[in-house]
Design a protein around this motif. Structure first.
Motif, PDB file in Angstrom:
ATOM      1  N   TYR A   1      15.487 -21.427 -14.367  1.00  0.00           N
ATOM      2  CA  TYR A   1      15.493 -20.361 -15.354  1.00  0.00           C
ATOM      3  C   TYR A   1      14.880 -19.088 -14.781  1.00  0.00           C
ATOM      4  CZ  TYR A   1      13.791 -17.820 -19.521  1.00  0.00           C
ATOM      5  OH  TYR A   1      13.491 -16.861 -20.452  1.00  0.00           O
ATOM      6  N   VAL A   2      15.593 -17.973 -14.911  1.00  0.00           N
ATOM      7  CA  VAL A   2      15.109 -16.677 -14.432  1.00  0.00           C
ATOM      8  C   VAL A   2      14.557 -15.879 -15.602  1.00  0.00           C
ATOM      9  CG1 VAL A   2      15.753 -14.467 -13.406  1.00  0.00           C
ATOM     10  CG2 VAL A   2      16.719 -16.594 -12.495  1.00  0.00           C
ATOM     11  N   ASN A   3      13.313 -15.462 -15.461  1.00  0.00           N
ATOM     12  CA  ASN A   3      12.690 -14.575 -16.450  1.00  0.00           C
ATOM     13  C   ASN A   3      11.747 -13.665 -15.678  1.00  0.00           C
ATOM     14  OD1 ASN A   3      11.677 -13.293 -18.679  1.00  0.00           O
ATOM     15  ND2 ASN A   3      10.496 -15.035 -19.442  1.00  0.00           N
ATOM     16  N   THR A   4      12.143 -12.418 -15.479  1.00  0.00           N
ATOM     17  CA  THR A   4      11.385 -11.482 -14.649  1.00  0.00           C
ATOM     18  C   THR A   4      11.087 -10.205 -15.417  1.00  0.00           C
ATOM     19  OG1 THR A   4      12.425 -12.324 -12.616  1.00  0.00           O
ATOM     20  CG2 THR A   4      11.394 -10.157 -12.495  1.00  0.00           C
ATOM     21  N   PHE A   5       9.859  -9.717 -15.257  1.00  0.00           N
ATOM     22  CA  PHE A   5       9.456  -8.407 -15.780  1.00  0.00           C
ATOM     23  C   PHE A   5       9.040  -7.574 -14.578  1.00  0.00           C
ATOM     24  CE2 PHE A   5       5.850  -5.647 -17.068  1.00  0.00           C
ATOM     25  CZ  PHE A   5       6.544  -4.785 -17.907  1.00  0.00           C
ATOM     26  N   ALA A   6       9.575  -6.362 -14.457  1.00  0.00           N
ATOM     27  CA  ALA A   6       9.318  -5.581 -13.246  1.00  0.00           C
ATOM     28  C   ALA A   6       9.181  -4.096 -13.541  1.00  0.00           C
ATOM     29  CB  ALA A   6      10.434  -5.807 -12.223  1.00  0.00           C
ATOM     30  N   ILE A   7       8.544  -3.420 -12.602  1.00  0.00           N
ATOM     31  CA  ILE A   7       8.349  -1.975 -12.665  1.00  0.00           C
ATOM     32  C   ILE A   7       9.041  -1.382 -11.455  1.00  0.00           C
ATOM     33  CG2 ILE A   7       6.671  -0.099 -12.698  1.00  0.00           C
ATOM     34  CD1 ILE A   7       5.545  -3.660 -13.414  1.00  0.00           C
ATOM     35  N   ARG A   8       9.970  -0.460 -11.680  1.00  0.00           N
ATOM     36  CA  ARG A   8      10.672   0.193 -10.576  1.00  0.00           C
ATOM     37  C   ARG A   8      10.079   1.592 -10.400  1.00  0.00           C
ATOM     38  NH1 ARG A   8      16.264  -0.311 -11.903  1.00  0.00           N
ATOM     39  NH2 ARG A   8      16.080  -2.355 -10.889  1.00  0.00           N
ATOM     40  N   PHE A   9       9.470   1.830  -9.233  1.00  0.00           N
ATOM     41  CA  PHE A   9       8.843   3.110  -8.938  1.00  0.00           C
ATOM     42  C   PHE A   9       9.815   4.021  -8.196  1.00  0.00           C
ATOM     43  CE2 PHE A   9       5.415   0.036  -9.260  1.00  0.00           C
ATOM     44  CZ  PHE A   9       4.437   0.712  -9.965  1.00  0.00           C
ATOM     45  N   TYR A  10       9.677   5.317  -8.406  1.00  0.00           N
ATOM     46  CA  TYR A  10      10.383   6.265  -7.550  1.00  0.00           C
ATOM     47  C   TYR A  10       9.844   6.110  -6.129  1.00  0.00           C
ATOM     48  CZ  TYR A  10      12.389   8.572 -11.627  1.00  0.00           C
ATOM     49  OH  TYR A  10      13.105   8.836 -12.772  1.00  0.00           O
ATOM     50  N   PRO A  11      10.586   6.592  -5.121  1.00  0.00           N
ATOM     51  CA  PRO A  11      10.148   6.365  -3.738  1.00  0.00           C
ATOM     52  C   PRO A  11       8.707   6.782  -3.465  1.00  0.00           C
ATOM     53  CG  PRO A  11      12.385   7.182  -3.750  1.00  0.00           C
ATOM     54  CD  PRO A  11      11.915   7.235  -5.182  1.00  0.00           C
ATOM     55  N   TYR A  12       8.244   7.878  -4.077  1.00  0.00           N
ATOM     56  CA  TYR A  12       6.874   8.333  -3.850  1.00  0.00           C
ATOM     57  C   TYR A  12       5.911   7.824  -4.925  1.00  0.00           C
ATOM     58  CZ  TYR A  12       8.985  11.771  -6.974  1.00  0.00           C
ATOM     59  OH  TYR A  12       9.692  12.370  -7.983  1.00  0.00           O
ATOM     60  N   GLY A  13       6.394   6.995  -5.850  1.00  0.00           N
ATOM     61  CA  GLY A  13       5.579   6.620  -6.997  1.00  0.00           C
ATOM     62  C   GLY A  13       4.435   5.680  -6.693  1.00  0.00           C
ATOM     63  N   PHE A  14       4.701   4.596  -5.952  1.00  0.00           N
ATOM     64  CA  PHE A  14       3.696   3.548  -5.823  1.00  0.00           C
ATOM     65  C   PHE A  14       2.503   3.982  -4.988  1.00  0.00           C
ATOM     66  CE2 PHE A  14       2.104  -0.616  -4.233  1.00  0.00           C
ATOM     67  CZ  PHE A  14       1.730  -1.128  -5.470  1.00  0.00           C
ATOM     68  N   ALA A  15       2.685   4.933  -4.087  1.00  0.00           N
ATOM     69  CA  ALA A  15       1.581   5.387  -3.235  1.00  0.00           C
ATOM     70  C   ALA A  15       0.440   5.995  -4.045  1.00  0.00           C
ATOM     71  CB  ALA A  15       2.092   6.404  -2.209  1.00  0.00           C
ATOM     72  N   ASN A  16       0.695   6.383  -5.286  1.00  0.00           N
ATOM     73  CA  ASN A  16      -0.339   6.963  -6.126  1.00  0.00           C
ATOM     74  C   ASN A  16      -1.296   5.925  -6.716  1.00  0.00           C
ATOM     75  OD1 ASN A  16       0.439  10.030  -6.614  1.00  0.00           O
ATOM     76  ND2 ASN A  16       2.325   8.853  -6.547  1.00  0.00           N
ATOM     77  N   PHE A  17      -0.996   4.652  -6.522  1.00  0.00           N
ATOM     78  CA  PHE A  17      -1.795   3.601  -7.146  1.00  0.00           C
ATOM     79  C   PHE A  17      -2.545   2.727  -6.151  1.00  0.00           C
ATOM     80  CE2 PHE A  17       1.840   4.596  -9.856  1.00  0.00           C
ATOM     81  CZ  PHE A  17       1.194   4.955 -11.035  1.00  0.00           C
ATOM     82  N   VAL A  18      -2.292   2.906  -4.859  1.00  0.00           N
ATOM     83  CA  VAL A  18      -2.913   2.050  -3.849  1.00  0.00           C
ATOM     84  C   VAL A  18      -3.432   2.890  -2.691  1.00  0.00           C
ATOM     85  CG1 VAL A  18      -1.558  -0.013  -4.353  1.00  0.00           C
ATOM     86  CG2 VAL A  18      -0.667   1.674  -2.733  1.00  0.00           C
ATOM     87  N   THR A  19      -4.352   2.319  -1.930  1.00  0.00           N
ATOM     88  CA  THR A  19      -4.842   2.981  -0.719  1.00  0.00           C
ATOM     89  C   THR A  19      -4.147   2.434   0.525  1.00  0.00           C
ATOM     90  OG1 THR A  19      -6.655   1.368  -0.606  1.00  0.00           O
ATOM     91  CG2 THR A  19      -7.107   3.445  -1.732  1.00  0.00           C
ATOM     92  N   THR A  20      -3.469   1.311   0.397  1.00  0.00           N
ATOM     93  CA  THR A  20      -2.746   0.706   1.519  1.00  0.00           C
ATOM     94  C   THR A  20      -1.585   1.606   1.944  1.00  0.00           C
ATOM     95  OG1 THR A  20      -3.237  -1.494   0.659  1.00  0.00           O
ATOM     96  CG2 THR A  20      -1.444  -1.328   2.273  1.00  0.00           C
ATOM     97  N   PRO A  21      -1.423   1.895   3.239  1.00  0.00           N
ATOM     98  CA  PRO A  21      -0.252   2.661   3.678  1.00  0.00           C
ATOM     99  C   PRO A  21       1.037   1.950   3.256  1.00  0.00           C
ATOM    100  CG  PRO A  21      -1.868   2.515   5.439  1.00  0.00           C
ATOM    101  CD  PRO A  21      -2.335   1.586   4.354  1.00  0.00           C
ATOM    102  N   ILE A  22       1.953   2.675   2.644  1.00  0.00           N
ATOM    103  CA  ILE A  22       3.159   2.067   2.081  1.00  0.00           C
ATOM    104  C   ILE A  22       4.046   1.454   3.166  1.00  0.00           C
ATOM    105  CG2 ILE A  22       5.218   2.502   0.682  1.00  0.00           C
ATOM    106  CD1 ILE A  22       2.574   2.535  -0.840  1.00  0.00           C
ATOM    107  N   GLU A  23       3.981   1.966   4.371  1.00  0.00           N
ATOM    108  CA  GLU A  23       4.810   1.414   5.440  1.00  0.00           C
ATOM    109  C   GLU A  23       4.444  -0.048   5.739  1.00  0.00           C
ATOM    110  OE1 GLU A  23       4.129   3.222   9.353  1.00  0.00           O
ATOM    111  OE2 GLU A  23       2.261   4.043   8.570  1.00  0.00           O
ATOM    112  N   GLN A  24       3.214  -0.456   5.398  1.00  0.00           N
ATOM    113  CA  GLN A  24       2.805  -1.844   5.614  1.00  0.00           C
ATOM    114  C   GLN A  24       3.463  -2.803   4.622  1.00  0.00           C
ATOM    115  OE1 GLN A  24      -1.478  -2.279   5.796  1.00  0.00           O
ATOM    116  NE2 GLN A  24      -1.705  -0.634   7.297  1.00  0.00           N
ATOM    117  N   LEU A  25       4.089  -2.268   3.570  1.00  0.00           N
ATOM    118  CA  LEU A  25       4.730  -3.095   2.553  1.00  0.00           C
ATOM    119  C   LEU A  25       6.233  -3.246   2.788  1.00  0.00           C
ATOM    120  CD1 LEU A  25       3.050  -1.512  -0.625  1.00  0.00           C
ATOM    121  CD2 LEU A  25       2.143  -3.283   0.896  1.00  0.00           C
ATOM    122  N   ALA A  26       6.765  -2.540   3.775  1.00  0.00           N
ATOM    123  CA  ALA A  26       8.214  -2.480   3.968  1.00  0.00           C
ATOM    124  C   ALA A  26       8.801  -3.826   4.366  1.00  0.00           C
ATOM    125  CB  ALA A  26       8.557  -1.431   5.021  1.00  0.00           C
TER     126      ALA A  26
END
Length: 271
Positions: free
Chosen positions: A83-108
């Motif tokens: 069974y699939v049940n997912t809740f998600a947040i889709r950020f604009y390309p520059y959106g998620f960097a405003n919430f973390v200190t981790t360099p975004i390239e490390q998440l790629a």
């Protein structure tokens, strides 16, 4: 499949593209699905059964149940175990960097557990509140409280980076860096220094993904039956160039993309 999107609070709408939910009954969810890059970063909570993400033809990992999926530059396969049940947040390309200190390239090109990005006790409480919420409206309230709280703790995205992403989005990925920066070399150096750190990919790579998304939408919405016309209107040099980029990011040709059962989720997300 029941896929729905919801708009964010006005204080987050510049950073969050949407919230989305997906439900698929177990009897319809066993097909392996090809997911193609969309230029966005997503935070997802798996509320149903586990989901496999294939690392090779036969090997797989189980996706974290609370995770961030960073920028991707190649297609990958997932397969629900029930069974699939997912809740998600889709950020604009520059959106998620405003919430973390981790360099975004490390998440790629990978899934990162939320506990790797935020304090474990905070993540555990967040996940518990998401799971126990009565409906999507409550889940949105929970995640927006979390995001707004984090937003006040973080510095905002670099202005030049945001201007570049906005120009790429507004031009469907066809704007050149020279045009965007008006040949200001100091801005170019600043952009090159910060873009990959804050977006996760280079401006050229993001532009290619955004341009492909524009072509995909025309293809899925059947605005024309001519691949040559889609290539022309998406500002590809020719159809061969379009076919090359299409296969790079989806793994298959444009003609094979349509009516492909393994593309059902991508079709749902990007139509």
């Amino acid at each position: 499949m029941n896929y729905q999107t919801f708009q964010p609070h006005q204080d987050l709408e510049a950073l969050v593209s949407c919230y989305w939910t997906l439900e698929i009954p177990a009897e319809y969810s066993s097909e392996r699905q090809r997911i193609v890059p969309d230029g966005c970063i997503e935070m997802a909570f798996i509320l149903g059964d586990d989901i496999k993400r294939y690392t090779s033809q036969d090997e797989f990992i189980l996706q974290p149940r609370a995770m961030v999926l960073g920028q991707t530059l190649a297609p990958f396969f997932i397969e629900p175990t029930g069974y699939v049940n997912t809740f998600a947040i889709r950020f604009y390309p520059y959106g998620f960097a405003n919430f973390v200190t981790t360099p975004i390239e490390q998440l790629a090109n990978k899934e990162t557990p939320l506990t790797s990005l935020f304090e474990a006790s905070i993540v555990n409480e967040l996940e518990r509140n998401i799971i126990n919420a009565e409906d999507t409206k409550q889940r949105i309230a929970v995640i927006e409280k979390f995001l707004l709280g984090r937003l006040h703790e973080q510095s905002t995205i670099d202005t030049i980076v945001k201007q570049t992403v906005d120009a790429l989005l507004n031009s469907n990925g066809t704007a050149t860096i020279t045009t965007i920066l008006k040949e200001d070399l100091s801005k170019r150096r600043q952009l090159e220094r910060n873009f990959k750190k804050q977006i996760g990919v280079s401006p050229k790579q993001l532009g290619k993904v955004i341009r492909l998304q524009s072509a995909l939408k025309m293809l899925l919405n059947k605005e024309t039956d001519s691949l040559t016309k889609i290539a022309y209107e998406s500002d590809y040099f020719d159809q061969a160039h379009f076919n090359k980029d299409f296969k790079e990011f989806t793994g298959i040709s444009p003609t094979a993309f349509l009516n492909n059962e393994q593309m059902a989720l991508s079709t749902l997300f990007y139509k």
